[in-house]
Scaffold this motif. Structure first.
Motif, mmCIF file in Angstrom:
data_model
loop_
_atom_site.group_PDB
_atom_site.id
_atom_site.type_symbol
_atom_site.label_atom_id
_atom_site.label_comp_id
_atom_site.label_asym_id
_atom_site.label_seq_id
_atom_site.Cartn_x
_atom_site.Cartn_y
_atom_site.Cartn_z
ATOM 1 N N GLY A 81 -15.226 -2.116 -0.004
ATOM 2 C CA GLY A 81 -14.648 -1.000 0.455
ATOM 3 C C GLY A 81 -14.239 -1.732 1.632
ATOM 4 N N THR A 82 -13.938 -2.595 1.546
ATOM 5 C CA THR A 82 -12.905 -2.659 2.935
ATOM 6 C C THR A 82 -11.559 -2.791 2.465
ATOM 7 O OG1 THR A 82 -14.691 -3.421 4.697
ATOM 8 C CG2 THR A 82 -12.587 -3.898 5.050
ATOM 9 N N PHE A 83 -9.750 -2.599 3.415
ATOM 10 C CA PHE A 83 -8.744 -2.283 2.676
ATOM 11 C C PHE A 83 -8.102 -2.309 3.321
ATOM 12 C CE2 PHE A 83 -9.812 2.113 2.439
ATOM 13 C CZ PHE A 83 -9.293 2.925 3.046
ATOM 14 N N PHE A 84 -6.636 -2.775 3.587
ATOM 15 C CA PHE A 84 -5.046 -2.525 4.366
ATOM 16 C C PHE A 84 -4.450 -1.639 3.129
ATOM 17 C CE2 PHE A 84 -6.356 -6.921 5.296
ATOM 18 C CZ PHE A 84 -6.189 -6.699 6.778
ATOM 19 N N LYS A 85 -3.804 -0.190 4.147
ATOM 20 C CA LYS A 85 -2.571 0.822 2.950
ATOM 21 C C LYS A 85 -1.498 0.340 3.719
ATOM 22 C CE LYS A 85 -2.315 3.979 0.064
ATOM 23 N NZ LYS A 85 -1.316 3.885 0.355
ATOM 24 N N ILE A 86 -0.901 0.793 3.172
ATOM 25 C CA ILE A 86 0.654 0.635 3.513
ATOM 26 C C ILE A 86 1.494 1.942 2.829
ATOM 27 C CG2 ILE A 86 2.335 -0.111 3.667
ATOM 28 C CD1 ILE A 86 1.856 -3.326 3.537
ATOM 29 N N PRO A 87 1.788 2.950 3.260
ATOM 30 C CA PRO A 87 2.835 3.846 2.735
ATOM 31 C C PRO A 87 3.341 3.576 1.442
ATOM 32 C CG PRO A 87 2.506 4.431 4.738
ATOM 33 C CD PRO A 87 2.015 2.551 4.460
ATOM 34 N N MET A 88 2.997 4.195 0.495
ATOM 35 C CA MET A 88 4.141 4.161 -0.914
ATOM 36 C C MET A 88 3.320 3.089 -1.408
ATOM 37 S SD MET A 88 7.562 4.989 0.467
ATOM 38 C CE MET A 88 8.058 5.529 -1.669
ATOM 39 N N ILE A 89 2.331 2.196 -1.468
ATOM 40 C CA ILE A 89 1.830 0.997 -1.934
ATOM 41 C C ILE A 89 0.087 1.270 -1.982
ATOM 42 C CG2 ILE A 89 1.407 -1.595 -2.334
ATOM 43 C CD1 ILE A 89 4.332 -1.447 -0.442
#
Length: 502
Positions: A44-52
């Motif tokens: 459930g832990t994540f990194f989020k970059i826009p459009m990816i």
């Protein structure tokens, strides 16, 4: 909320992969990059970059393994060698979400709430997410094609199972706390891990007790396969003792479905013929492929299964009935856009208006099949489950010409384990990169084995290269047949039989 160590663990995994690929052979580095992430990284832990798509315990090891294989071999992963059924399913799997998104631009109104539509942007994002999910499948097909690689898969499972069993036994005794202690949160409801009588079902770092139980079943079956193939994993312990120990851990995990799988598969792989195992695997994936059609037609025996479960455990029976009822409601909703589905972001779920006039989610989507059917329709379901099922059929075809009993045992065992993974996607959503890697390995090994058999078959010389029998009037030297008459100093004319007279 995750603590800082959870993010550090995700960021550190590429470093772990670099060390593995620098110090271990390619196959071992790939297996431990994928399997280690599933066993150790936070859920459930994540990194989020826009459009990816987000970077989490599923995407990070897949991308690390892809980079490691390409750098170690100095070549790219090929999507296909020649176009066939699997390649067609891959194209549909990758690009059908784009069509789904373009067909679902309309918003959904529930009271005063609006569930927005999706479009091309979401379609491209979904296609990228599908490609990342497919990376382990491509790696397995490209780089794990030998029977030695299949054996390495089973060895890695058993070694990981023996090590992980210590953590499982700890949580069975002390309660499932390790994920909370290391990463600062529970990945699922703690109450779901409490069984009858106040005992605990372990989950360690896998997110849920059902997933941990399925892993315990997989390593037990893997140990039985190596026992049958006479492959030694632990020199100081007999293979039967290793299988028995892992089976005891499976029982203590208290997962009913996993226990049934193990009770059926372990005797099968240990004492039945590999051909029978492969045929059973084909039957299992065929049932999984036809399950949505049976549910839509109303011919699946849900009432009979409820009665059987009631005779065993009343609580489990009502849990099963609740799941069937939820599937029925979701099927009715999916039937409104059956071909390409509703798209992502909750559009596939059932929303009811609350007393405040807002949208309330009234769905419980446990099975992977109903999630895929609702989001991407029958087209998406056929593509995803077809990719999981096709290698099982190819393995049966390759098994018919197995060169050794060991090869047959390994190929049939991997086929059975893959088939059970497909069946498990009906009640639960346990799909992971490791599952995709197993399927890709089965496909690559089956294709390579079939190609090797074809290369071993002798080819007859064309008829035009052989002399006509009626024209034989003297000695003839055939290829690979030296003329021994010259060694004896004698010239022996060769006269064909039934030569016409006159």
């Amino acid at each position: 909320m995750p603590n800082s160590f959870a993010y550090v663990a995700l960021l550190a995994w590429p470093v772990v992969a670099i060390v593995l690929y620098a110090t271990r052979p390619l196959v071992q580095a790939t297996l431990w990059t994928m399997l280690g992430a599933q066993l150790l990284l936070p859920v459930g832990t994540f990194f989020k970059i826009p459009m990816i798509p987000q970077f989490d315990k599923f995407s990070i090891p897949s991308l690390c393994a892809l980079a490691g294989c390409m750098l170690a071999t100095n070549r790219a992963v090929r999507l296909w060698r020649s176009f066939g059924l699997v390649e067609g399913l891959m194209l549909v799997f990758l690009f059908s979400p784009v069509v789904t998104s373009l067909l679902n631009s309309d918003p959904i109104y529930v009271g005063r709430s609006v569930i927005p539509g999706v479009g091309l942007y979401d379609g491209l994002s979904a296609a990228l997410a599908q490609f990342i999910a497919l990376i382990p499948f491509l790696i397995g097909r490209e780089f794990l094609r030998r029977m030695e690689d299949v054996q390495a898969v089973f060895v890695a499972l058993v070694v990981a199972g023996l090590g992980y069993s210590l953590l499982l036994l700890f949580e069975i005794r002390m309660s499932p706390q390790l994920h909370f202690w290391f990463y600062g949160y529970y990945p699922s409801d703690f109450i779901q891990q409490i069984r009858e009588g106040g005992s605990f079902r372990p989950m360690v770092f896998m997110g849920h007790g059902l997933i941990a139980g399925f892993f315990a079943m997989s390593v037990t079956v893997a140990a039985a396969v190596l026992w049958r193939a006479k492959v030694v994993v632990v020199r100081s312990a007999p293979a039967g003792a290793v299988t028995f120990y892992l089976g005891v851990v499976l029982v203590l995990c208290k997962s009913g479905a996993a226990l049934v799988y193990g009770a059926v598969l372990v005797p099968l792989v240990r004492w039945t013929q590999p051909r029978l195992q492969a045929k059973l695997a084909v039957i299992l994936v065929a049932l999984a492929l036809t399950y949505p059609a049976m549910r839509i037609a109303g011919v699946f025996p849900t009432n009979m299964l409820f009665d059987v479960a009631s005779s065993i455990n009343q609580d489990r029976a009502y849990s099963l009935k609740f799941r069937f009822d939820q599937e029925e409601q979701l099927l009715q909703h999916a039937g409104e856009r059956l071909v390409f589905g509703w798209g992502r972001f909750g559009r596939n779920r059932i929303h009811l208006e609350t007393w405040e006039g807002l949208a309330g989610d009234a769905s419980v989507t446990d099975g992977r099949w109903i999630i895929t059917l609702g989001q991407f329709g029958l087209i998406g379901f056929i593509a995803e489950f077809g990719l999981f099922s096709a290698p099982v059929f190819f393995a049966l075809r390759a098994l018919r010409k197995a060169a050794s009993f060991r090869d047959a045992v390994l190929l049939a065992g991997l086929s059975l384990l893959t088939a059970v993974n497909v069946v498990e996607l009906l009640p639960n959503s346990t799909l992971s990169p490791w599952s995709w890697l197993l399927v890709g390995t089965l496909l690559g090994a089956s294709e390579a084995y079939a190609a090797k058999v074809r290369q071993r078959q002798p080819q007859a010389a064309p008829a035009a290269e052989l002399p006509a029998m009626a024209e034989l009037t003297g000695p003839v030297a055939f290829p690979d047949m030296p003329d021994r008459s010259r060694d004896r100093g004698t010239h022996i004319p060769v006269r064909p039989r039934n030569r016409p007279v006159g």
